[in-house]
Design an enzyme around this catalytic site. Structure first.
Site, PDB file in Angstrom:
ATOM      1  N   HIS A   1     -11.870  -3.431 -23.301  1.00  0.00           N
ATOM      2  CA  HIS A   1     -11.756  -2.031 -22.885  1.00  0.00           C
ATOM      3  C   HIS A   1     -10.385  -1.774 -22.250  1.00  0.00           C
ATOM      4  CE1 HIS A   1     -15.992  -1.366 -23.695  1.00  0.00           C
ATOM      5  NE2 HIS A   1     -16.289  -2.415 -22.941  1.00  0.00           N
ATOM      6  N   LYS A   2      -9.957  -2.696 -21.385  1.00  0.00           N
ATOM      7  CA  LYS A   2      -8.639  -2.562 -20.749  1.00  0.00           C
ATOM      8  C   LYS A   2      -7.529  -2.628 -21.795  1.00  0.00           C
ATOM      9  CE  LYS A   2      -9.232  -4.619 -16.144  1.00  0.00           C
ATOM     10  NZ  LYS A   2      -8.709  -5.718 -15.289  1.00  0.00           N
TER      11      LYS A   2
ATOM     12  N   ASN B   1     -10.576  -8.469 -21.315  1.00  0.00           N
ATOM     13  CA  ASN B   1     -11.370  -7.242 -21.307  1.00  0.00           C
ATOM     14  C   ASN B   1     -10.878  -6.325 -22.429  1.00  0.00           C
ATOM     15  OD1 ASN B   1     -12.281  -4.567 -20.731  1.00  0.00           O
ATOM     16  ND2 ASN B   1     -12.644  -5.160 -18.600  1.00  0.00           N
TER      17      ASN B   1
ATOM     18  N   ASP C   1      -5.002  -6.225 -12.267  1.00  0.00           N
ATOM     19  CA  ASP C   1      -6.290  -6.372 -11.607  1.00  0.00           C
ATOM     20  C   ASP C   1      -6.589  -5.021 -11.004  1.00  0.00           C
ATOM     21  OD1 ASP C   1      -8.558  -7.951 -11.102  1.00  0.00           O
ATOM     22  OD2 ASP C   1      -7.964  -8.234  -9.028  1.00  0.00           O
ATOM     23  N   THR C   2      -7.840  -4.667 -11.041  1.00  0.00           N
ATOM     24  CA  THR C   2      -8.264  -3.358 -10.573  1.00  0.00           C
ATOM     25  C   THR C   2      -9.434  -3.519  -9.633  1.00  0.00           C
ATOM     26  OG1 THR C   2      -7.522  -2.245 -12.574  1.00  0.00           O
ATOM     27  CG2 THR C   2      -9.249  -1.138 -11.332  1.00  0.00           C
TER      28      THR C   2
ATOM     29  N   PHE D   1     -15.916   2.711 -18.939  1.00  0.00           N
ATOM     30  CA  PHE D   1     -16.589   1.439 -18.666  1.00  0.00           C
ATOM     31  C   PHE D   1     -16.577   1.206 -17.164  1.00  0.00           C
ATOM     32  CE2 PHE D   1     -12.131   0.565 -19.228  1.00  0.00           C
ATOM     33  CZ  PHE D   1     -11.820  -0.429 -18.327  1.00  0.00           C
TER      34      PHE D   1
END
Length: 191
Positions: free
Chosen positions: A11-12, A9, A68-69, A148
């Protein structure tokens, strides 16, 4: 210190690099020539973070971390939770997920929620876990253009702006990912 952030990802990756600043060199999966899809088959956020980090460590023998979110909404019994990224189905978009949540919360008065990030750090085969949680509520409609994922509908407690309305700098000080990353930084500073 070089660390691999086990995520695809972008964005992360961008967010974590901003939070960490120049203290550490954060390598992407591309930087270590890892182009495979990392499995996320666990039933918990903690399990997925750990699975991803060990996947990279065991294959590439390099110190790394993974996160992980999940967005946990009280009126939905903690959903989407571990399924936050694919809540509206496999290969869904951020927009699909947001619309599904808004639809499921229609006519619900309890809109309280929390974002939870779990980071699994593996150094020399040893795992350490760091958690960041921010409470808030789900708005009735999307607000803001930044960020995002669920950012346009998550209103953090004590703020009048959603994550998507906050500046990146402000979000990166208060977010679930920032809180978990700050714990990671403190730990790394002690090494």
């Amino acid at each position: 210190m070089k660390l691999v952030f086990a995520t695809n990802n972008k964005h992360k990756l961008e967010e974590v690099r901003k939070i960490l600043g120049n203290q550490f060199e954060i390598l992407s999966l591309k930087d270590i020539n890892c182009f495979e899809e990392i499995p996320e088959t666990q039933r918990t956020i903690e399990g997925n973070a750990s699975q991803k980090a060990f996947y990279i460590y065991n294959r590439y023998k390099i110190d790394c971390f993974a996160d992980d979110t999940g967005l946990e909404i009280n009126a939905l019994n903690g959903a989407p939770g571990v399924y936050s990224a694919r809540y509206a189905g496999e290969n869904c978009s951020y927009e699909d997920n947001v619309q599904k949540v808004l639809k499921e919360l229609r006519n619900k008065t309890n809109r309280t929620a929390r974002f939870k990030t779990v980071i699994s750090l593996i150094i020399n085969g040893e795992e350490n876990i760091f958690k960041g949680i921010i409470k808030g509520r789900i708005t009735e409609e999307k607000r803001g253009k930044r960020g995002f994922g669920y950012d346009p509908i998550f209103l953090p407690e004590g703020y009048s702006e959603t994550f998507a309305e906050l500046s990146a700098d402000k979000k990166n000080k208060i977010s679930h990912r920032a809180l978990a990353t700050q714990k990671l930084i403190k730990f790394l500073a002690r090494l």
